[in-house]
Motif scaffolding. Structure first.
Motif, PDB file in Angstrom:
ATOM      1  N   LEU A   1      41.689  18.127  -4.642  1.00 38.10           N
ATOM      2  CA  LEU A   1      40.768  18.843  -5.750  1.00 38.10           C
ATOM      3  C   LEU A   1      40.003  20.159  -4.849  1.00 38.10           C
ATOM      4  O   LEU A   1      40.082  21.119  -5.291  1.00 38.10           O
ATOM      5  CB  LEU A   1      39.666  18.152  -6.388  1.00 38.10           C
ATOM      6  CG  LEU A   1      38.839  18.566  -7.349  1.00 38.10           C
ATOM      7  CD1 LEU A   1      39.688  19.516  -8.572  1.00 38.10           C
ATOM      8  CD2 LEU A   1      37.642  17.674  -7.754  1.00 38.10           C
ATOM      9  N   ILE A   2      39.412  19.765  -3.762  1.00 35.46           N
ATOM     10  CA  ILE A   2      38.861  20.662  -3.089  1.00 35.46           C
ATOM     11  C   ILE A   2      39.839  21.796  -2.524  1.00 35.46           C
ATOM     12  O   ILE A   2      39.269  23.116  -2.830  1.00 35.46           O
ATOM     13  CB  ILE A   2      38.046  20.108  -1.700  1.00 35.46           C
ATOM     14  CG1 ILE A   2      37.105  19.066  -2.142  1.00 35.46           C
ATOM     15  CG2 ILE A   2      37.307  21.286  -0.806  1.00 35.46           C
ATOM     16  CD1 ILE A   2      35.990  18.390  -1.137  1.00 35.46           C
ATOM     17  N   SER A   3      40.972  21.180  -1.959  1.00 37.20           N
ATOM     18  CA  SER A   3      41.808  22.217  -1.561  1.00 37.20           C
ATOM     19  C   SER A   3      42.199  23.309  -2.674  1.00 37.20           C
ATOM     20  O   SER A   3      42.330  24.615  -2.493  1.00 37.20           O
ATOM     21  CB  SER A   3      42.976  21.492  -1.149  1.00 37.20           C
ATOM     22  OG  SER A   3      43.867  22.681  -0.346  1.00 37.20           O
ATOM     23  N   SER A   4      42.311  22.701  -3.815  1.00 36.56           N
ATOM     24  CA  SER A   4      42.942  23.483  -4.837  1.00 36.56           C
ATOM     25  C   SER A   4      41.723  24.397  -5.267  1.00 36.56           C
ATOM     26  O   SER A   4      42.003  25.708  -5.788  1.00 36.56           O
ATOM     27  CB  SER A   4      43.093  22.429  -6.000  1.00 36.56           C
ATOM     28  OG  SER A   4      43.606  23.349  -7.366  1.00 36.56           O
ATOM     29  N   ARG A   5      40.466  24.054  -5.180  1.00 37.78           N
ATOM     30  CA  ARG A   5      39.594  24.949  -5.612  1.00 37.78           C
ATOM     31  C   ARG A   5      39.384  26.234  -4.459  1.00 37.78           C
ATOM     32  O   ARG A   5      39.072  27.069  -4.825  1.00 37.78           O
ATOM     33  CB  ARG A   5      38.136  24.154  -5.841  1.00 37.78           C
ATOM     34  CG  ARG A   5      37.959  23.240  -7.004  1.00 37.78           C
ATOM     35  CD  ARG A   5      36.682  22.469  -6.866  1.00 37.78           C
ATOM     36  NE  ARG A   5      35.783  23.337  -6.899  1.00 37.78           N
ATOM     37  CZ  ARG A   5      35.049  23.751  -8.090  1.00 37.78           C
ATOM     38  NH1 ARG A   5      35.570  23.363  -9.234  1.00 37.78           N
ATOM     39  NH2 ARG A   5      33.906  24.380  -8.412  1.00 37.78           N
ATOM     40  N   VAL A   6      39.638  25.830  -3.148  1.00 32.79           N
ATOM     41  CA  VAL A   6      39.457  26.744  -2.518  1.00 32.79           C
ATOM     42  C   VAL A   6      40.575  27.833  -2.400  1.00 32.79           C
ATOM     43  O   VAL A   6      40.454  28.986  -2.432  1.00 32.79           O
ATOM     44  CB  VAL A   6      39.412  26.202  -0.867  1.00 32.79           C
ATOM     45  CG1 VAL A   6      39.825  27.075   0.154  1.00 32.79           C
ATOM     46  CG2 VAL A   6      38.124  25.144  -0.652  1.00 32.79           C
TER      47      VAL A   6
ATOM     48  N   GLN B   1      41.793  34.457  -6.356  1.00 33.94           N
ATOM     49  CA  GLN B   1      40.864  35.325  -7.066  1.00 33.94           C
ATOM     50  C   GLN B   1      40.312  36.345  -6.211  1.00 33.94           C
ATOM     51  O   GLN B   1      40.116  37.542  -6.895  1.00 33.94           O
ATOM     52  CB  GLN B   1      39.876  34.610  -7.830  1.00 33.94           C
ATOM     53  CG  GLN B   1      40.291  33.535  -8.858  1.00 33.94           C
ATOM     54  CD  GLN B   1      40.691  34.384 -10.002  1.00 33.94           C
ATOM     55  OE1 GLN B   1      41.927  34.592 -10.355  1.00 33.94           O
ATOM     56  NE2 GLN B   1      39.830  35.040 -10.845  1.00 33.94           N
ATOM     57  N   ALA B   2      39.735  36.280  -5.077  1.00 33.88           N
ATOM     58  CA  ALA B   2      39.235  37.307  -4.138  1.00 33.88           C
ATOM     59  C   ALA B   2      40.163  38.000  -3.770  1.00 33.88           C
ATOM     60  O   ALA B   2      39.889  39.353  -3.883  1.00 33.88           O
ATOM     61  CB  ALA B   2      38.667  36.600  -3.101  1.00 33.88           C
ATOM     62  N   ALA B   3      41.343  37.654  -3.361  1.00 35.61           N
ATOM     63  CA  ALA B   3      42.437  38.623  -3.140  1.00 35.61           C
ATOM     64  C   ALA B   3      42.847  39.498  -4.119  1.00 35.61           C
ATOM     65  O   ALA B   3      42.973  40.837  -4.159  1.00 35.61           O
ATOM     66  CB  ALA B   3      43.762  37.906  -2.474  1.00 35.61           C
ATOM     67  N   MET B   4      43.048  38.959  -5.390  1.00 37.26           N
ATOM     68  CA  MET B   4      43.290  39.753  -6.790  1.00 37.26           C
ATOM     69  C   MET B   4      42.202  40.923  -6.929  1.00 37.26           C
ATOM     70  O   MET B   4      42.482  42.130  -7.393  1.00 37.26           O
ATOM     71  CB  MET B   4      43.352  38.863  -7.984  1.00 37.26           C
ATOM     72  CG  MET B   4      44.347  38.059  -7.823  1.00 37.26           C
ATOM     73  SD  MET B   4      44.705  37.043  -9.405  1.00 37.26           S
ATOM     74  CE  MET B   4      44.551  38.068 -10.766  1.00 37.26           C
TER      75      MET B   4
ATOM     76  N   ALA C   1      32.331  37.213   0.775  1.00 26.68           N
ATOM     77  CA  ALA C   1      32.272  35.795   0.756  1.00 26.68           C
ATOM     78  C   ALA C   1      32.924  35.123   1.851  1.00 26.68           C
ATOM     79  O   ALA C   1      32.811  33.861   2.038  1.00 26.68           O
ATOM     80  CB  ALA C   1      32.111  35.249  -0.602  1.00 26.68           C
ATOM     81  N   GLY C   2      33.962  36.010   2.315  1.00 29.09           N
ATOM     82  CA  GLY C   2      34.853  35.447   3.422  1.00 29.09           C
ATOM     83  C   GLY C   2      35.546  34.484   2.883  1.00 29.09           C
ATOM     84  O   GLY C   2      36.350  33.520   3.728  1.00 29.09           O
ATOM     85  N   ARG C   3      36.031  34.563   1.478  1.00 35.07           N
ATOM     86  CA  ARG C   3      37.190  33.441   1.000  1.00 35.07           C
ATOM     87  C   ARG C   3      38.408  34.015   1.412  1.00 35.07           C
ATOM     88  O   ARG C   3      39.456  33.187   1.215  1.00 35.07           O
ATOM     89  CB  ARG C   3      37.017  33.707  -0.448  1.00 35.07           C
ATOM     90  CG  ARG C   3      35.625  33.205  -1.020  1.00 35.07           C
ATOM     91  CD  ARG C   3      35.482  33.421  -2.333  1.00 35.07           C
ATOM     92  NE  ARG C   3      35.328  34.989  -2.619  1.00 35.07           N
ATOM     93  CZ  ARG C   3      35.139  35.427  -3.805  1.00 35.07           C
ATOM     94  NH1 ARG C   3      34.773  34.629  -4.928  1.00 35.07           N
ATOM     95  NH2 ARG C   3      34.795  36.493  -3.873  1.00 35.07           N
ATOM     96  N   VAL C   4      38.791  35.284   1.717  1.00 32.85           N
ATOM     97  CA  VAL C   4      40.194  35.651   1.973  1.00 32.85           C
ATOM     98  C   VAL C   4      39.900  36.395   3.171  1.00 32.85           C
ATOM     99  O   VAL C   4      39.004  37.267   3.657  1.00 32.85           O
ATOM    100  CB  VAL C   4      40.722  36.258   0.806  1.00 32.85           C
ATOM    101  CG1 VAL C   4      40.151  37.646   0.564  1.00 32.85           C
ATOM    102  CG2 VAL C   4      42.203  36.599   0.950  1.00 32.85           C
ATOM    103  N   LYS C   5      41.287  36.794   4.020  1.00 30.43           N
ATOM    104  CA  LYS C   5      41.341  37.565   5.110  1.00 30.43           C
ATOM    105  C   LYS C   5      41.373  39.016   4.558  1.00 30.43           C
ATOM    106  O   LYS C   5      41.546  39.348   3.456  1.00 30.43           O
ATOM    107  CB  LYS C   5      42.568  37.352   6.007  1.00 30.43           C
ATOM    108  CG  LYS C   5      42.629  36.145   6.579  1.00 30.43           C
ATOM    109  CD  LYS C   5      43.829  35.879   7.253  1.00 30.43           C
ATOM    110  CE  LYS C   5      43.936  34.662   7.999  1.00 30.43           C
ATOM    111  NZ  LYS C   5      45.345  34.188   8.855  1.00 30.43           N
TER     112      LYS C   5
END
Length: 235
Positions: A31-36, A42-45, A216-220
């Protein structure tokens, strides 16, 4: 007649608890991996949407740069000196800018900086701002001067009528401009790309390279690169 009642032993209970805990931890990890993963997608989009908006606008303006109507600037009466340099740039002091004199598409751009009235055969006249109503046989060309500036992690745009820089996109880590130049004035082919071409008349295209970052550092960091040709110089 007595029946012997038998329950679970302590070992069996502990084993069941361990198995249940392992399954629970596995499900939680999924579940955590899926949310991440969803958050990073979403951040990349969002970064991609920002890049598409900015670069598509700049591509349109670059393609129309130097388009002052049907006749060359030398044949336009009252043409400003700026018409001789439809594309200029500067870099230094922590900022990079690209200035374009470009034909305004539609009426959504507001008041033009200049307007050219031409019969597309022999006469053309440039006016500051709006021009008088076209006479029969004349065509109206609205011209705007746009300056795109990269500074302090933002890409901004300004015009002479609106000198305050409007922010187009935030979180810009890098923004690089290079110019495709021809070997001769009568050539349309690009032989190389330069960051500071010696002769502006040899510019045939502009290459933009922009890197956006997610705060937020969610994606490179995401890097986007496009090339836009100056249509009026390609025949």
């Amino acid at each position: 007649m007595r029946y012997r009642v038998r329950g679970f032993s302590l070992v069996e209970l502990l084993l069941a608890l361990v198995i249940g805990l392992v399954l629970l931890l596995g499900a939680s990890q999924v579940l955590i991996s899926s949310r991440v993963t969803h958050a990073s997608q979403q951040a990349a989009m969002l970064l991609q949407d920002d890049a598409r908006f900015v670069l598509s606008k700049m591509i349109q303006d670059i393609r129309q740069a130097g388009m002052f109507g049907c006749l060359a600037p030398a044949f336009i009466e009252n043409a400003p000196l700026a018409f001789d340099r439809p594309i200029t740039w500067s870099a230094g002091g922590g900022s990079t800018s690209l200035t374009l004199l470009t034909a305004q598409v539609g009426e959504e751009g507001g008041r033009p900086d200049w307007t050219v009235l031409s019969d597309c055969t022999s006469t053309a006249h440039a006016y500051i701002g709006n021009a008088p109503a076209p006479e029969p046989g004349q065509i109206r060309f609205a011209i705007r001067q746009l300056t795109y500036t990269f500074e302090t992690g933002q890409l901004k745009v300004a015009t002479p009528n609106a000198p305050a820089k409007a922010v187009l996109v935030d979180n810009v880590r890098a923004f690089d401009i290079s110019f495709g130049v021809a070997a001769r004035l009568d050539s349309t082919g690009v032989v190389r790309y330069e960051t500071r071409p010696a002769d502006e008349a040899l510019i045939r295209s502009v290459r933009l390279r922009m890197t956006l970052q997610d705060p937020a550092g969610r994606v490179k960091d995401q890097t986007y690169s496009v090339v836009a040709a100056l249509r009026n110089r390609l025949g």
